[in-house]
Scaffold this active site. Structure first.
Site, PDB file in Angstrom:
ATOM      1  CB  ILE A  43      -5.580   5.497  -0.990  1.00  0.00           C
ATOM      2  CG1 ILE A  43      -5.418   4.126  -0.947  1.00  0.00           C
ATOM      3  CG2 ILE A  43      -4.922   6.263   0.227  1.00  0.00           C
ATOM      4  CD1 ILE A  43      -4.256   3.333  -1.127  1.00  0.00           C
ATOM      5  CB  SER A  44     -10.773   3.090   0.334  1.00  0.00           C
ATOM      6  OG  SER A  44     -11.744   3.807  -0.611  1.00  0.00           O
ATOM      7  CD  GLN A  45     -10.854   3.281   7.798  1.00  0.00           C
ATOM      8  OE1 GLN A  45     -11.756   4.144   7.727  1.00  0.00           O
ATOM      9  NE2 GLN A  45     -10.828   2.640   9.004  1.00  0.00           N
ATOM     10  NE  ARG A  72      -4.037   1.693   2.145  1.00  0.00           N
ATOM     11  CZ  ARG A  72      -4.448   2.969   3.134  1.00  0.00           C
ATOM     12  NH1 ARG A  72      -3.424   3.154   3.976  1.00  0.00           N
ATOM     13  NH2 ARG A  72      -5.311   3.842   2.999  1.00  0.00           N
TER      14      ARG A  72
END
Ligand code: SAH
Length: 213
Positions: free
Chosen positions: A63-65, A37
């Protein structure tokens, strides 16, 4: 920037945290333990890459959790070889998680700059979606319908009907619905016109907007 033992260690910790927060699907946790990530984020946020938080990725998007990525992916119940359509490519992180699980990934992004950046980046770290598309996700991707699963990673104020049409019978669509905060909604397609609909918890997404820019 490389993927080091330190990063792998941080990922294992993140996976443990997601598991404690209720993610049970081992295939999802395994994929998250593999996708680097930190490589998907602006350098100023890299130290925070393995915190369970959303971060800016440029063009006003995030960027999503990781929990959100894991939660949505778990609801999709992916099998190897499934054809999955993602709306909202963004950084490409969610798409990489889907690739890691052996899905055939089609992903659409409406912001040209993000599309351009991510469609060069993913292959550079050995993730190969079947197709990355610059377009409006409200239209779906008719050319490749029907899909086993559809995942929307932006908050929709209403259900995009075309996406439901492009879902296979027996397929699943996971979509956050609402204006300011969103409920996670799962559509299970029972027949051409019948769906079982299940509601899950509250989440916060950037909005799903019409038309490409
Ligand atoms: N899945 C992404 C999350 C990015 S945030 C990731 O893993 O990083 C949501 C993304 O959806 C943004 O990049 C935004 O530009 C995009 N988006 C919003 N509305 C859209 C639409 N109608 N079609 C395609 N993409 C859309």
């Amino acid at each position: 920037m490389v993927d080091s033992f330190k990063h792998k260690g941080l990922r294992n910790k993140l996976v443990e945290e997601l598991s404690n927060k209720g993610i049970k699907d081992v295939k999802v946790l395994d994929a998250i333990s593999k996708v680097p990530r930190h490589l998907f984020m602006d350098s100023s946020f890299i130290d925070h890459a393995y915190q369970d938080k959303a971060f800016p990725i440029g063009s006003g998007q995030t960027i999503s959790q990781p929990f959100t990525v894991a939660y949505q992916t778990q609801l999709l119940e992916i099998n190897k070889g499934d054809k999955i359509l993602e709306i909202g490519t963004g950084s490409g992180y969610q798409a990489a998680v889907l690739c890691e699980m052996g899905a055939k990934v089609f992903t659409i992004e409406r912001i040209r700059e993000l599309y351009r950046k991510t469609s060069a980046f993913l292959p550079s770290i050995n993730y190969f979606p079947k197709k990355m598309i610059y377009g409006d996700g409200y239209q779906g991707y008719e050319k490749e319908e029907p899909f086993d699963g559809i995942i929307v990673t932006a908050g929709a104020s209403k259900i995009p009907e075309k996406l439901l049409l492009q879902l296979k019978i027996g397929g699943r669509m996971v979509i956050p619905v609402g204006e300011n905060t969103q409920k996670m909604v799962l559509y299970l397609k029972k027949s051409a016109s019948e769906f079982d609909i299940e509601n899950f918890g509250d989440f916060q997404f950037v909005p799903m907007l019409k038309n490409k820019i």
